[in-house]
Motif scaffolding. Structure first.
Motif, mmCIF file in Angstrom:
data_model
loop_
_atom_site.group_PDB
_atom_site.id
_atom_site.type_symbol
_atom_site.label_atom_id
_atom_site.label_comp_id
_atom_site.label_asym_id
_atom_site.label_seq_id
_atom_site.Cartn_x
_atom_site.Cartn_y
_atom_site.Cartn_z
ATOM 1 N N GLU A 651 0.837 -1.206 0.000
ATOM 2 C CA GLU A 651 0.000 0.000 0.000
ATOM 3 C C GLU A 651 0.871 1.254 0.000
ATOM 4 O OE1 GLU A 651 -3.706 1.839 -0.326
ATOM 5 O OE2 GLU A 651 -3.184 -0.289 -0.412
ATOM 6 N N ALA A 652 1.998 1.192 0.736
ATOM 7 C CA ALA A 652 2.940 2.312 0.706
ATOM 8 C C ALA A 652 3.482 2.519 -0.699
ATOM 9 C CB ALA A 652 4.082 2.061 1.685
ATOM 10 N N ALA A 653 3.779 1.413 -1.396
ATOM 11 C CA ALA A 653 4.255 1.512 -2.779
ATOM 12 C C ALA A 653 3.204 2.171 -3.669
ATOM 13 C CB ALA A 653 4.613 0.125 -3.308
ATOM 14 N N LYS A 654 1.927 1.825 -3.451
ATOM 15 C CA LYS A 654 0.850 2.455 -4.220
ATOM 16 C C LYS A 654 0.806 3.967 -3.942
ATOM 17 C CE LYS A 654 -2.255 -1.558 -4.401
ATOM 18 N NZ LYS A 654 -3.562 -2.089 -3.938
ATOM 19 N N CYS A 655 1.045 4.342 -2.688
ATOM 20 C CA CYS A 655 1.038 5.768 -2.336
ATOM 21 C C CYS A 655 2.169 6.506 -3.053
ATOM 22 C CB CYS A 655 1.154 5.937 -0.825
ATOM 23 S SG CYS A 655 -0.344 5.472 0.083
ATOM 24 N N PHE A 656 3.328 5.857 -3.194
ATOM 25 C CA PHE A 656 4.401 6.450 -3.997
ATOM 26 C C PHE A 656 3.981 6.548 -5.464
ATOM 27 C CE2 PHE A 656 7.434 5.290 -0.545
ATOM 28 C CZ PHE A 656 8.178 6.463 -0.511
ATOM 29 N N VAL A 699 9.364 -8.235 -4.537
ATOM 30 C CA VAL A 699 8.315 -8.482 -5.529
ATOM 31 C C VAL A 699 8.090 -9.977 -5.711
ATOM 32 C CG1 VAL A 699 7.742 -8.269 -7.985
ATOM 33 C CG2 VAL A 699 8.585 -6.284 -6.723
ATOM 34 N N ALA A 700 9.175 -10.743 -5.719
ATOM 35 C CA ALA A 700 9.056 -12.197 -5.879
ATOM 36 C C ALA A 700 8.286 -12.810 -4.717
ATOM 37 C CB ALA A 700 10.437 -12.828 -5.998
ATOM 38 N N ARG A 701 8.581 -12.361 -3.498
ATOM 39 C CA ARG A 701 7.858 -12.879 -2.329
ATOM 40 C C ARG A 701 6.395 -12.425 -2.374
ATOM 41 N NH1 ARG A 701 6.231 -16.585 1.142
ATOM 42 N NH2 ARG A 701 5.836 -15.816 3.248
ATOM 43 N N ALA A 702 6.135 -11.216 -2.828
ATOM 44 C CA ALA A 702 4.753 -10.734 -2.959
ATOM 45 C C ALA A 702 3.968 -11.609 -3.932
ATOM 46 C CB ALA A 702 4.747 -9.275 -3.417
ATOM 47 N N ASP A 703 4.620 -12.038 -4.997
ATOM 48 C CA ASP A 703 3.944 -12.908 -5.966
ATOM 49 C C ASP A 703 3.562 -14.247 -5.331
ATOM 50 O OD1 ASP A 703 3.907 -11.149 -8.061
ATOM 51 O OD2 ASP A 703 5.773 -11.864 -8.952
ATOM 52 N N LEU A 704 4.425 -14.775 -4.499
ATOM 53 C CA LEU A 704 4.101 -16.030 -3.809
ATOM 54 C C LEU A 704 2.889 -15.849 -2.900
ATOM 55 C CD1 LEU A 704 7.655 -17.351 -2.826
ATOM 56 C CD2 LEU A 704 6.156 -18.203 -4.646
ATOM 57 N N LEU A 705 2.835 -14.710 -2.202
ATOM 58 C CA LEU A 705 1.681 -14.433 -1.337
ATOM 59 C C LEU A 705 0.420 -14.242 -2.176
ATOM 60 C CD1 LEU A 705 3.350 -11.971 1.216
ATOM 61 C CD2 LEU A 705 2.662 -14.339 1.651
ATOM 62 N N ALA A 706 0.561 -13.601 -3.323
ATOM 63 C CA ALA A 706 -0.598 -13.395 -4.199
ATOM 64 C C ALA A 706 -1.133 -14.724 -4.710
ATOM 65 C CB ALA A 706 -0.209 -12.491 -5.370
ATOM 66 N N ASP A 707 -0.239 -15.629 -5.077
ATOM 67 C CA ASP A 707 -0.666 -16.953 -5.542
ATOM 68 C C ASP A 707 -1.431 -17.710 -4.460
ATOM 69 O OD1 ASP A 707 0.587 -16.452 -7.947
ATOM 70 O OD2 ASP A 707 2.417 -17.562 -7.431
ATOM 71 N N ALA A 708 -1.008 -17.507 -3.205
ATOM 72 C CA ALA A 708 -1.602 -18.260 -2.106
ATOM 73 C C ALA A 708 -2.825 -17.575 -1.505
ATOM 74 C CB ALA A 708 -0.551 -18.498 -1.016
ATOM 75 N N TYR A 709 -2.840 -16.235 -1.468
ATOM 76 C CA TYR A 709 -3.869 -15.553 -0.677
ATOM 77 C C TYR A 709 -4.670 -14.491 -1.429
ATOM 78 C CZ TYR A 709 -1.148 -17.828 2.945
ATOM 79 O OH TYR A 709 -0.483 -18.771 3.701
ATOM 80 N N GLU A 711 -4.989 -11.623 -5.139
ATOM 81 C CA GLU A 711 -4.326 -10.660 -6.014
ATOM 82 C C GLU A 711 -3.981 -9.342 -5.325
ATOM 83 O OE1 GLU A 711 -3.148 -11.066 -9.258
ATOM 84 O OE2 GLU A 711 -3.479 -13.116 -8.551
ATOM 85 N N ARG A 712 -4.515 -9.103 -4.135
ATOM 86 C CA ARG A 712 -4.158 -7.872 -3.437
ATOM 87 C C ARG A 712 -2.667 -7.823 -3.123
ATOM 88 N NH1 ARG A 712 -6.806 -11.308 -0.211
ATOM 89 N NH2 ARG A 712 -6.029 -11.830 1.890
ATOM 90 N N PHE A 713 -2.004 -8.974 -3.152
ATOM 91 C CA PHE A 713 -0.569 -9.020 -2.883
ATOM 92 C C PHE A 713 0.269 -8.926 -4.166
ATOM 93 C CE2 PHE A 713 -2.265 -11.172 0.925
ATOM 94 C CZ PHE A 713 -1.662 -10.396 1.900
ATOM 95 N N ARG A 714 -0.372 -8.812 -5.302
ATOM 96 C CA ARG A 714 0.367 -8.761 -6.559
ATOM 97 C C ARG A 714 0.955 -7.349 -6.733
ATOM 98 N NH1 ARG A 714 1.368 -13.468 -8.559
ATOM 99 N NH2 ARG A 714 -0.855 -14.025 -8.735
ATOM 100 N N ALA A 715 2.251 -7.272 -6.950
ATOM 101 C CA ALA A 715 2.899 -5.981 -7.152
ATOM 102 C C ALA A 715 2.427 -5.347 -8.455
ATOM 103 C CB ALA A 715 4.419 -6.156 -7.174
ATOM 104 N N SER A 716 2.326 -4.025 -8.453
ATOM 105 C CA SER A 716 1.876 -3.310 -9.652
ATOM 106 C C SER A 716 2.982 -3.294 -10.701
ATOM 107 C CB SER A 716 1.503 -1.871 -9.288
ATOM 108 O OG SER A 716 2.682 -1.137 -8.952
ATOM 109 N N ASP A 717 2.589 -2.966 -11.919
ATOM 110 C CA ASP A 717 3.577 -2.857 -12.999
ATOM 111 C C ASP A 717 4.611 -1.781 -12.667
ATOM 112 O OD1 ASP A 717 2.277 -4.836 -14.402
ATOM 113 O OD2 ASP A 717 1.159 -3.439 -15.690
ATOM 114 N N TRP A 718 4.164 -0.721 -12.027
ATOM 115 C CA TRP A 718 5.069 0.378 -11.647
ATOM 116 C C TRP A 718 6.151 -0.128 -10.695
ATOM 117 C CZ3 TRP A 718 6.168 2.524 -6.846
ATOM 118 C CH2 TRP A 718 6.820 3.757 -6.847
ATOM 119 N N LEU A 719 5.737 -0.914 -9.694
ATOM 120 C CA LEU A 719 6.704 -1.427 -8.722
ATOM 121 C C LEU A 719 7.626 -2.452 -9.382
ATOM 122 C CD1 LEU A 719 7.603 -1.266 -5.782
ATOM 123 C CD2 LEU A 719 6.010 -3.110 -5.250
#
Length: 731
Positions: A651-656, A699-709, A711-719
């Motif tokens: 969410e902090a990344a989205k704010c940036f 970002v790689a760890r975020a993708d693992l969380l997104a796969d498991a829990y 899409e809210r954990f999927r990093a944006s294209d910007w990040l």
């Protein structure tokens, strides 16, 4: 005799009375630090001192500073650059500095430290290697070993000497693991200093007088731990009385840290206990090893970045627009005398500002002033303020229900509850009464400032000031710039926040701004886990052991679930009004179910936790498992922790990305100090960039969380693009 040798960093002078003065004065820096040049120059000066002692030219020495502060300590900037490959060099450098300080304390004449300002970390370690310590009675003087707050330990002999001076338990529990910056009075009471003088003019004469009085006294030039028959105060670590109590020390320190696995306190305990069982030289080697292990690790780097560099930038008003003269507020109107308004009034009056505290009735306004009266009474009881000064602070607060009492106010902070129409109505009532160029500030945690500004004619002077509860204690103010807020208004607001001794975090306008958005996703993730059937005690332990100050469910209870339901409804309505699709968050059903069950939180005496009649939190409510049964299959503990951390960091990344926040320092300090993001990580921006593998690893760890829990954990294209480029967040 007037014989002077000069280096660029350390001056050496010998007077006719045979007293040498060693003056620290680095011309390249506003403060003296343990730079490479200092270490060399100080060693050279000690060569000169040793020669003068040997031929009888010097009877004693004073170490003093030509700066406003005595000595700032180690060069922490250099520590950001070291890694495991630098361990041997860092270890040898540490031992070399220790040898220099050891040489000073065994040079054969007494040495006095004349402390005129802050003597922290390496600065106080230097003082510990002198034989007598004198400080000026001044608010700017702070004394102590706060390295633990940067993920380090006192590595220039601080652990070794405090254990030998104060004993194992006092050194660990009161000095080394607390990170306390002691006032002069407290330092004298603790024994960190030996003498206090009333003014700067008295400092060097007092040091000189002590040396002349002790000239020829053999004991005066020998530290207690170097005298025959010396024993560690309270007993050695091997004594039965001490050794039987030592196993409880790590548990007490861990309890104070609320289970957060900070490595520095553990290293301090180990260095202190192990060092107490060997001779001085062996203890210094032990201390050096633990210091190097911490300094080359990631935790220290994260904490140094946050609590030294980011804090320095934020607390110095680093986001203040240039080109505007400082303009303090002289008379402040506080609209709303509830707990928030009362706290703002107290903080402002304590800073010397005249405050008009307005509410709808005089009785309500007087209750708001009574809040300050209670705080001041407690401060008097603790000896922190005199009755005279307390009366002066209280005298600056004028309660009123009359809008005409606001005439002449050059600053306004509105602090009523979150109702946009009410806020607009209040500003319409007072705008024509206060000074024509008064600063117009609204305290809000979620409502867009640009929309609220429509309620005033001078939208360029309108700005958001998000205080955190309790406003008298919380150090952060989130300053929100609206679409029409000018640079001058932003500069004036930052000046005001600094004036009341708080830290301004500047963000741009959006619903929820920065901090409310960040804490909101943490809460949502905790609720999502409850809805999934994750055991509530797992959620709480994961939150605490990740480094948050309170569990996710306890936080909900404190915030009040009824209020959370209202905020959720307002956010949904706001999204729909802006034409944005509203998607219910995972776990959205938890809050309505709890409210329907009469479990709205601590304020109602029942929430996720049970509370006794005095409002003291008990255990988790047993009926929670009836509403949301615990699943047979549970998430891993690491996943539970990462879901909370990654939710906030993303969410902090989205704010940036959205331009809500533009500074990593503001992002880190705002999240840590205002909403409890784990300090051990250095804040969300540093957490992402310092993650194993850098931002790409995050970002790689975020993708693992997104796969498991989800899409809210999927990093944006910007990040992802930022991670691929290796680019960090703007400082």
């Amino acid at each position: 005799m007037n014989d002077t040798a000069m280096t660029s960093v350390v001056r050496y002078d010998v007077g006719a009375d045979k007293i040498a003065t060693i003056t620290f004065d680095d011309p390249s820096s506003a403060a003296n630090t343990m730079s490479a040049r200092f270490k060399q120059d100080f060693a050279d000066v000690l060569d000169r001192l040793a020669a003068d002692v040997a031929d009888g030219s010097v009877l004693g020495a004073i170490v003093a500073s030509a700066k406003d502060s005595f000595f700032a300590g180690g060069n922490v900037k250099a520590l950001l650059e070291v890694g495991p490959a630098d361990a041997e060099r860092l270890y040898n450098d540490s031992l070399a500095l220790k040898a220099t300080l050891r040489r000073m304390e065994t040079i054969g004449v007494p040495v006095v430290s004349a402390i005129n300002g802050a003597a922290l970390g390496g600065g106080y370690e230097l003082c510990l290697a002198t034989h007598h310590r004198i400080a000026v009675e001044d608010r700017k003087v702070q004394i102590g070993l706060p390295e633990v707050t940067l993920g380090l330990l006192a590595g220039a002999g601080g652990v070794v000497r405090t254990v030998r001076k104060f004993g194992v338990f006092k050194a660990i529990n009161e000095i080394l693991t607390t990170g306390t910056r002691f006032t002069v009075a407290a330092a004298l009471d603790k024994g960190l200093i030996d003498e206090v003088v009333g003014s700067q003019d008295d400092l060097l004469p007092a040091a000189r007088a002590w040396l002349l009085a002790h000239a020829g006294d053999a004991d005066a030039s020998v530290q207690p731990w170097d005298r025959p028959g010396y024993r560690i105060p309270g007993g050695a670590a091997t004594d039965r009385a001490i050794s039987s109590m030592l196993p409880g020390v790590p548990g007490n320190v861990r309890k104070a840290a609320k289970g957060v696995p900070y490595p520095a306190p553990r290293a301090i305990i180990s260095a202190a206990v192990e060092g107490a069982q060997v001779d001085f030289a062996g203890a210094e080697q032990i201390e050096a090893r633990y210091f190097v292990n911490l300094a080359t690790g990631q935790v220290a780097k994260a904490m140094i970045q946050a609590f030294f560099f980011d804090m320095q930038r934020a607390s110095g008003g680093g986001d203040r627009p240039a080109g505007y003269e400082t303009r303090p507020v002289t008379k402040l109107a506080v609209l709303g005398a509830g707990m928030m308004g009362a706290g703002i009034a107290y903080a402002s009056a304590s800073a010397g500002i005249e405050v008009v505290l307005k509410d709808v009735t005089l009785e309500a306004a007087e209750r708001g002033k009574a809040y300050s009266e209670k705080l001041l009474a407690k401060a008097q009881e603790r000896g922190k303020i005199t009755a005279e000064k307390a009366a002066q602070v209280l005298g600056r607060i004028t309660p009123t229900a009359d809008v005409d009492a606001l005439v002449g106010c050059d600053g306004v902070v509105e602090a009523v509850f979150e109702d946009a129409e009410l806020k607009k109505k209040l500003f319409a009532e007072i705008e024509g009464v206060v000074a024509p160029d008064a600063l117009l500030g609204s305290n809000t945690s979620t409502l867009p400032i640009t929309d609220l500004a429509e309620g005033v004619s001078r939208q360029s002077d309108f700005i958001g000031m998000h205080f955190f509860s309790p406003a008298d204690k919380m150090p952060i103010v989130e300053v929100i710039r609206g679409a029409k807020t000018t640079d001058e208004t932003l500069a004036r607001t930052i000046d005001f926040v600094l004036q009341i001794r708080k830290i301004p975090i500047v963000v741009n306008d959006s619903r929820g701004f920065y901090t409310s958005r960040i804490i909101g996703v943490r809460i949502n993730e905790g609720l999502a886990m409850i809805a999934e059937g994750v055991a509530p005690w797992t959620v709480e332990r994961a939150t605490l052991q990740a480094g948050y100050p309170v569990g996710a469910l306890q936080l909900c209870d404190e915030l009040n679930l009824e209020l959370m339901a209202k905020v959720a409804a307002a956010n949904k309505a706001g999204a729909e009004a802006e034409g944005r699709a509203w998607v219910e968050k995972p776990g959205a059903a938890v809050v309505p179910a709890m409210v329907a069950a009469g479990r709205a939180g601590r304020l109602r005496g029942a929430g996720f936790y049970d509370y006794d009649d005095a409002g003291v939190r008990q255990g988790i409510w047993v009926g929670l498992s009836d509403l949301f049964p615990v699943a047979a299959a549970q998430v891993s503990f690491r996943d539970a922790q990462d879901r909370l951390l990654f939710a906030e960091a993303l969410e902090a990344a989205k704010c940036f990305e959205e331009g809500v926040i533009e500074s990593a320092a503001a992002a880190n300090i705002g999240a840590i100090m205002a909403i409890g993001f784990p300090g051990i990580t250095g804040g969300p921006a540093t957490f992402m960039t310092n993650y194993e593998g850098g931002l790409a690893g995050f970002v790689a760890r975020a993708d693992l969380l997104a796969d498991a829990y989800g899409e809210r954990f999927r990093a944006s294209d910007w990040l992802r693009a930022k991670a691929a480029s290796g680019e960090g967040f703007p400082a």
